[in-house]
Design a protein around this motif. Structure first.
Motif, PDB file in Angstrom:
ATOM      1  N   LYS A  18       0.824  -1.208   0.000  1.00 51.06           N
ATOM      2  CA  LYS A  18       0.000   0.000   0.000  1.00 51.06           C
ATOM      3  C   LYS A  18       0.857   1.258   0.000  1.00 51.06           C
ATOM      4  O   LYS A  18       0.455   2.297  -0.547  1.00 51.06           O
ATOM      5  N   TYR A  75      -6.437   4.013  -6.440  1.00 52.42           N
ATOM      6  CA  TYR A  75      -6.430   2.864  -5.522  1.00 52.42           C
ATOM      7  C   TYR A  75      -6.893   3.293  -4.131  1.00 52.42           C
ATOM      8  O   TYR A  75      -6.446   4.306  -3.591  1.00 52.42           O
ATOM      9  N   PRO A  77      -6.922   2.319  -0.202  1.00 52.03           N
ATOM     10  CA  PRO A  77      -6.257   1.451   0.781  1.00 52.03           C
ATOM     11  C   PRO A  77      -7.222   0.623   1.613  1.00 52.03           C
ATOM     12  O   PRO A  77      -6.786  -0.203   2.415  1.00 52.03           O
ATOM     13  N   PHE A  81      -4.094  -4.649  -1.787  1.00 56.72           N
ATOM     14  CA  PHE A  81      -3.481  -4.274  -3.054  1.00 56.72           C
ATOM     15  C   PHE A  81      -3.493  -5.433  -4.042  1.00 56.72           C
ATOM     16  O   PHE A  81      -3.787  -5.250  -5.230  1.00 56.72           O
TER      17      PHE A  81
END
Length: 202
Positions: A18, A75, A77, A81
């Protein structure tokens, strides 16, 4: 979730995924290189099993990491991932599959790569069909491989992720955006279809 300082952040084996993707979003090329180092082999193995062509698998792998580069800022968190990464690859495989519907499928000669420990017998081993000798001859493996490639995308993806890649039902569910029960159902249906197809040939 707060990430470490990124101006002079060191990147090494201990850097969390991450954190790496956060650094990618900020333009750190070394962070993308580290992500590629960690995931390229596993991801390539999955893609290659799906498309059954090394050149195509490499192209999709490259496109996956290109998407990672351009989508890094999106993306969240809140998600693992690896799940996010596999979702990108799965979507690219699905798009490739759609393009192939108008073409005749030509199976690849190499069914199992060097170092591959998974047996296609294991893929459908609990189907209850009379195919105990499936792995005894290469022609049987070729036939099974051919039938796997003909499965609908949803069944094929679930089967490869769960039975061949050995992800748990929970991991598969996250990657595919479905429930673990749906994964179980898709794998069962895939195995049933394969068993029926193969039973007609033996």
């Amino acid at each position: 979730m707060r990430f470490m300082r990124t101006d002079n952040a060191a990147i090494n084996d201990a850097t969390p995924d991450k954190t790496l993707i956060s650094l990618v979003a900020q333009g750190r090329e070394a962070a993308l290189n580290e992500i590629m180092r960690r995931y390229k082999h596993k991801l390539h193995a999955f893609i290659a099993r799906y498309v059954k062509d090394e050149d195509t698998a490499y192209d999709i792998l490259q496109e996956t990491f290109i998407r990672v580069h351009f989508k890094a800022a999106s993306y969240s968190p809140a998600y693992e991932f690896s799940t996010w990464l596999y979702q990108i690859a799965v979507n690219l495989c699905r798009d490739w599959g759609r393009k192939q519907k108008l073409r005749q499928f030509l199976p690849l000669d190499a069914i199992i790569g060097d170092g591959e420990s998974a047996s296609f017998h294991d893929v459908i081993g609990d189907s209850g069909s009379n195919i105990e000798n499936l792995t005894e001859m290469r022609q049987h493996l070729k036939l099974l491989d051919k039938e796997i490639q003909r499965l609908p995308h949803k069944l094929k993806t679930a089967l490869i992720l769960f039975a061949v890649e050995e992800h748990s039902q929970e991991e598969c569910a996250k990657i595919l955006g479905v429930t673990p029960k749906t994964v179980e159902t898709r794998v069962y249906r895939a195995r049933k279809i394969l068993a029926g197809k193969l039973a007609k040939n033996f």
